[in-house]
Design a protein around this motif. Sequence first.
Motif, short mmCIF file in Angstrom:
data_model
loop_
_atom_site.label_atom_id
_atom_site.label_comp_id
_atom_site.label_asym_id
_atom_site.label_seq_id
_atom_site.Cartn_x
_atom_site.Cartn_y
_atom_site.Cartn_z
N ILE A 31 0.94 -1.46 -0.02
CA ILE A 31 -0.07 0.05 -0.04
C ILE A 31 1.12 1.12 -0.02
O ILE A 31 1.83 1.28 0.75
CB ILE A 31 -0.95 -0.09 1.03
N SER A 32 0.68 2.26 -0.92
CA SER A 32 1.56 3.17 -0.94
C SER A 32 1.45 4.15 0.32
O SER A 32 0.60 4.11 1.12
CB SER A 32 0.88 4.13 -2.03
N GLN A 33 2.47 4.93 0.44
CA GLN A 33 2.64 5.53 1.80
C GLN A 33 1.35 6.85 1.92
O GLN A 33 1.05 7.04 2.85
CB GLN A 33 3.99 6.13 1.80
N SER A 34 1.32 7.51 0.59
CA SER A 34 -0.02 8.27 0.74
C SER A 34 -1.20 7.60 0.98
O SER A 34 -2.06 8.15 1.69
CB SER A 34 -0.03 8.86 -0.78
N GLN A 35 -1.46 6.28 0.55
CA GLN A 35 -2.73 5.71 0.86
C GLN A 35 -2.59 5.51 2.24
O GLN A 35 -3.82 5.56 3.07
CB GLN A 35 -2.93 4.51 -0.12
N LEU A 36 -1.53 5.07 3.08
CA LEU A 36 -1.54 4.56 4.44
C LEU A 36 -1.83 5.89 5.20
O LEU A 36 -2.47 6.07 6.23
CB LEU A 36 -0.13 4.41 4.77
N VAL A 37 -1.43 7.18 4.79
CA VAL A 37 -1.53 8.32 5.41
C VAL A 37 -3.32 8.66 5.33
O VAL A 37 -3.75 9.02 6.36
CB VAL A 37 -0.93 9.49 4.81
N VAL A 38 -3.75 8.48 4.18
CA VAL A 38 -5.06 8.83 4.14
C VAL A 38 -5.85 7.75 4.83
O VAL A 38 -6.85 8.25 5.59
CB VAL A 38 -5.55 8.63 2.64
N MET A 39 -5.63 6.62 4.98
CA MET A 39 -6.22 5.63 5.85
C MET A 39 -6.18 5.88 7.37
O MET A 39 -7.24 5.86 8.00
CB MET A 39 -5.64 4.17 5.55
N ALA A 40 -4.94 6.52 7.76
CA ALA A 40 -4.78 6.78 9.22
C ALA A 40 -5.70 8.21 9.31
O ALA A 40 -6.13 8.21 10.38
CB ALA A 40 -3.27 7.03 9.22
#
Length: 69
Positions: A31-40
Amino acid sequence: MESKEKPSRLTVYLPEKPRAELLKIAQDTGISQSQLVVMATLSLIANYREKGHAIFSELLGVSSQFNDK
């Protein structure tokens, strides 16, 4: 129905240790870092709606763990 609205951009500065951990999670999960930040962020919003300000005492404890190491 999905929104056609273009997402806005936000620049976030992370300390090196959490940034390295985020990169490792991204590599481990695919999972991309950007998507992880969005999820968080979405998780933070949902928790805040449910529990209010009480969530910040727990989050601040996690933040200090990264800064102490």
